[in-house]
Design a protein around this motif. Structure first.
Motif, PDB file in Angstrom:
ATOM      1  N   ARG A  52       0.812  -1.209   0.000  1.00 40.76           N
ATOM      2  CA  ARG A  52       0.000   0.000   0.000  1.00 40.76           C
ATOM      3  C   ARG A  52       0.850   1.265   0.000  1.00 40.76           C
ATOM      4  NH1 ARG A  52      -2.061  -4.253   0.983  1.00 40.76           N
ATOM      5  NH2 ARG A  52      -4.253  -4.729   0.803  1.00 40.76           N
ATOM      6  N   ARG A  53       1.934   1.236  -0.724  1.00 41.18           N
ATOM      7  CA  ARG A  53       2.807   2.409  -0.816  1.00 41.18           C
ATOM      8  C   ARG A  53       2.058   3.573  -1.476  1.00 41.18           C
ATOM      9  NH1 ARG A  53       8.183   0.444  -0.116  1.00 41.18           N
ATOM     10  NH2 ARG A  53       8.382  -1.720  -0.746  1.00 41.18           N
ATOM     11  N   ASP A  54       2.423   4.799  -1.087  1.00 39.28           N
ATOM     12  CA  ASP A  54       1.824   5.974  -1.721  1.00 39.28           C
ATOM     13  C   ASP A  54       2.512   6.211  -3.070  1.00 39.28           C
ATOM     14  OD1 ASP A  54       4.223   7.380  -1.301  1.00 39.28           O
ATOM     15  OD2 ASP A  54       3.444   8.522   0.383  1.00 39.28           O
ATOM     16  N   PRO A  55       2.044   7.177  -3.861  1.00 40.34           N
ATOM     17  CA  PRO A  55       2.646   7.413  -5.183  1.00 40.34           C
ATOM     18  C   PRO A  55       4.148   7.715  -5.143  1.00 40.34           C
ATOM     19  CG  PRO A  55       0.549   8.556  -5.020  1.00 40.34           C
ATOM     20  CD  PRO A  55       0.856   8.006  -3.650  1.00 40.34           C
ATOM     21  N   ASP A  56       4.646   8.218  -3.992  1.00 42.97           N
ATOM     22  CA  ASP A  56       6.077   8.495  -3.873  1.00 42.97           C
ATOM     23  C   ASP A  56       6.864   7.268  -3.420  1.00 42.97           C
ATOM     24  OD1 ASP A  56       5.748  11.141  -4.647  1.00 42.97           O
ATOM     25  OD2 ASP A  56       5.330  11.783  -2.591  1.00 42.97           O
ATOM     26  N   THR A 107       5.676   3.733   2.561  1.00 41.97           N
ATOM     27  CA  THR A 107       4.657   2.909   3.209  1.00 41.97           C
ATOM     28  C   THR A 107       3.875   3.752   4.209  1.00 41.97           C
ATOM     29  OG1 THR A 107       6.203   2.232   4.937  1.00 41.97           O
ATOM     30  CG2 THR A 107       6.017   0.779   3.015  1.00 41.97           C
ATOM     31  N   PRO A 108       2.625   3.357   4.494  1.00 44.17           N
ATOM     32  CA  PRO A 108       1.859   4.085   5.512  1.00 44.17           C
ATOM     33  C   PRO A 108       2.548   3.974   6.884  1.00 44.17           C
ATOM     34  CG  PRO A 108       0.435   2.643   4.227  1.00 44.17           C
ATOM     35  CD  PRO A 108       1.848   2.306   3.864  1.00 44.17           C
ATOM     36  N   SER A 109       2.405   4.993   7.697  1.00 43.82           N
ATOM     37  CA  SER A 109       2.985   5.004   9.041  1.00 43.82           C
ATOM     38  C   SER A 109       2.004   4.377  10.024  1.00 43.82           C
ATOM     39  CB  SER A 109       3.276   6.442   9.465  1.00 43.82           C
ATOM     40  OG  SER A 109       2.056   7.145   9.617  1.00 43.82           O
ATOM     41  N   PRO A 159       5.138  -2.902  -4.852  1.00 45.80           N
ATOM     42  CA  PRO A 159       5.687  -1.959  -5.823  1.00 45.80           C
ATOM     43  C   PRO A 159       7.002  -1.401  -5.301  1.00 45.80           C
ATOM     44  CG  PRO A 159       3.830  -0.992  -4.646  1.00 45.80           C
ATOM     45  CD  PRO A 159       3.934  -2.421  -4.212  1.00 45.80           C
ATOM     46  N   PRO A 160       7.849  -0.881  -6.180  1.00 45.56           N
ATOM     47  CA  PRO A 160       9.125  -0.343  -5.710  1.00 45.56           C
ATOM     48  C   PRO A 160       8.898   0.866  -4.814  1.00 45.56           C
ATOM     49  CG  PRO A 160       8.770   0.195  -8.016  1.00 45.56           C
ATOM     50  CD  PRO A 160       7.655  -0.719  -7.603  1.00 45.56           C
ATOM     51  N   GLY A 161       9.815   1.065  -3.895  1.00 45.25           N
ATOM     52  CA  GLY A 161       9.711   2.213  -3.009  1.00 45.25           C
ATOM     53  C   GLY A 161      10.588   2.070  -1.794  1.00 45.25           C
ATOM     54  N   ARG A 192       7.066   8.030   5.497  1.00 46.83           N
ATOM     55  CA  ARG A 192       7.567   9.399   5.428  1.00 46.83           C
ATOM     56  C   ARG A 192       7.168  10.105   6.714  1.00 46.83           C
ATOM     57  NH1 ARG A 192       5.977  12.704   0.437  1.00 46.83           N
ATOM     58  NH2 ARG A 192       5.138  10.673   0.173  1.00 46.83           N
ATOM     59  N   GLU A 193       8.069  10.793   7.300  1.00 48.63           N
ATOM     60  CA  GLU A 193       7.772  11.565   8.515  1.00 48.63           C
ATOM     61  C   GLU A 193       7.519  13.006   8.108  1.00 48.63           C
ATOM     62  OE1 GLU A 193       7.371  10.286  11.489  1.00 48.63           O
ATOM     63  OE2 GLU A 193       7.936   8.303  10.800  1.00 48.63           O
ATOM     64  N   GLY A 194       6.344  13.486   8.382  1.00 47.31           N
ATOM     65  CA  GLY A 194       6.021  14.878   8.064  1.00 47.31           C
ATOM     66  C   GLY A 194       6.035  15.131   6.573  1.00 47.31           C
ATOM     67  N   ARG A 195       6.544  16.261   6.176  1.00 50.83           N
ATOM     68  CA  ARG A 195       6.596  16.619   4.763  1.00 50.83           C
ATOM     69  C   ARG A 195       7.772  15.945   4.085  1.00 50.83           C
ATOM     70  NH1 ARG A 195       6.490  22.916   4.561  1.00 50.83           N
ATOM     71  NH2 ARG A 195       7.590  22.317   2.719  1.00 50.83           N
ATOM     72  N   PRO A 196       7.670  15.733   2.778  1.00 47.13           N
ATOM     73  CA  PRO A 196       8.809  15.134   2.082  1.00 47.13           C
ATOM     74  C   PRO A 196      10.028  16.050   2.149  1.00 47.13           C
ATOM     75  CG  PRO A 196       7.138  15.852   0.512  1.00 47.13           C
ATOM     76  CD  PRO A 196       6.584  16.063   1.886  1.00 47.13           C
ATOM     77  N   ARG A 197      11.185  15.457   2.337  1.00 47.53           N
ATOM     78  CA  ARG A 197      12.406  16.256   2.422  1.00 47.53           C
ATOM     79  C   ARG A 197      12.888  16.614   1.032  1.00 47.53           C
ATOM     80  NH1 ARG A 197      16.369  13.985   6.881  1.00 47.53           N
ATOM     81  NH2 ARG A 197      16.459  16.131   7.532  1.00 47.53           N
TER      82      ARG A 197
END
Length: 180
Positions: free
Chosen positions: A24-28, A31-33, A149-151, A156-161
Motif C-alpha cells: 500500500r505504498r503511496d505514489p512516492d 509505506t503508511p505510518s 511496488p518499488p519504493g 515518510r515523517e512529516g513533509r517530504p524532504r
C-alpha cells in the motif's frame, strides 16, 4: 513449482502487517505510518480510532503479537486485506489465495467442487489451470504474497524532504560546526 513437502515458515503478525504496508505504498513509494494505520481504523461518528497509534506501533514492531479479534478486524479493514491473513498459522499466510477467496465467489464454488475428489484429480485440475494461465500469458505459479511496488520501506515523517544542493549542504555543515 514449490516443494509441497517443505514445511513453510510461519509469518509473525508483524511480518504480515509489514507485507501489507509494502503493498500500500503511496505514489512516492512510501509505506503508511503507524499513525496512518491507526487513522484508517477510525469508525465514522466515533472520536477515537479502534487501534491507537501506540498499539499500531507495538504490533508493527512485534512488541505486541496477540491482539483482540476486534483489533485484527479493524486492521484488516484498514489495510484492505482478508482478516484471516492476520491470524497466526501457516494455513493463513497465503494472502493471494485468501484475497481470491474473499473477492471471487466463483473461486469459492471451485473449492466446494474440489471437496471429496481424489488427490490425482485435484493435481489434474491444477495442471489444467497452469496450462490456462500459460495460454493467457500469465505466470504459472502465483506467489502467496504479491511483490510490492518499488519504493522505500519506511513511512515518510512529516513533509517530504527536499534534496539539498551542494552549496546548501556546505552551508548547513559549516553552521553545524560553528554551533559546536
Amino acid at each position: 513449482m514449490a516443494d509441497a513437502s517443505a514445511t513453510p515458515e510461519l509469518m509473525s503478525l508483524s511480518a504480515k502487517l509489514l507485507a501489507l504496508l509494502r503493498l500500500r505504498r503511496d505514489p512516492d513509494g512510501f509505506t503508511p505510518s503507524a499513525c496512518d494505520v491507526a487513522r484508517a481504523t477510525s469508525i465514522p461518528g466515533q472520536r477515537k480510532p479502534v487501534v491507537s497509534q501506540s498499539q499500531a506501533t507495538s504490533l508493527l514492531n512485534g512488541a505486541s503479537c496477540n491482539p483482540r479479534s476486534s483489533t485484527i478486524t479493524a486492521l484488516a479493514q484498514a489495510l484492505d486485506a482478508p482478516a484471516a491473513f492476520l491470524l497466526q498459522g501457516c494455513e493463513w499466510d497465503d494472502l493471494t489465495a485468501l484475497t481470491v477467496y474473499r473477492e471471487r465467489p466463483e473461486a469459492r464454488e471451485v473449492l466446494r467442487l474440489i471437496e471429496g475428489l481424489e488427490t490425482k484429480d485435484v493435481v489434474e485440475i491444477m495442471s489444467m489451470l497452469r496450462m490456462m494461465r500459460r495460454e493467457a500469458g500469465l505466470p504459472e505459479d502465483v506467489p502467496a504474497i504479491p511483490p510490492p511496488p518499488p519504493g522505500v520501506d519506511q513511512p515518510r515523517e512529516g513533509r517530504p524532504r527536499r534534496r539539498l544542493s551542494l552549496s546548501e549542504a556546505a552551508e548547513r555543515a559549516a553552521a553545524d560546526l560553528e554551533g559546536r
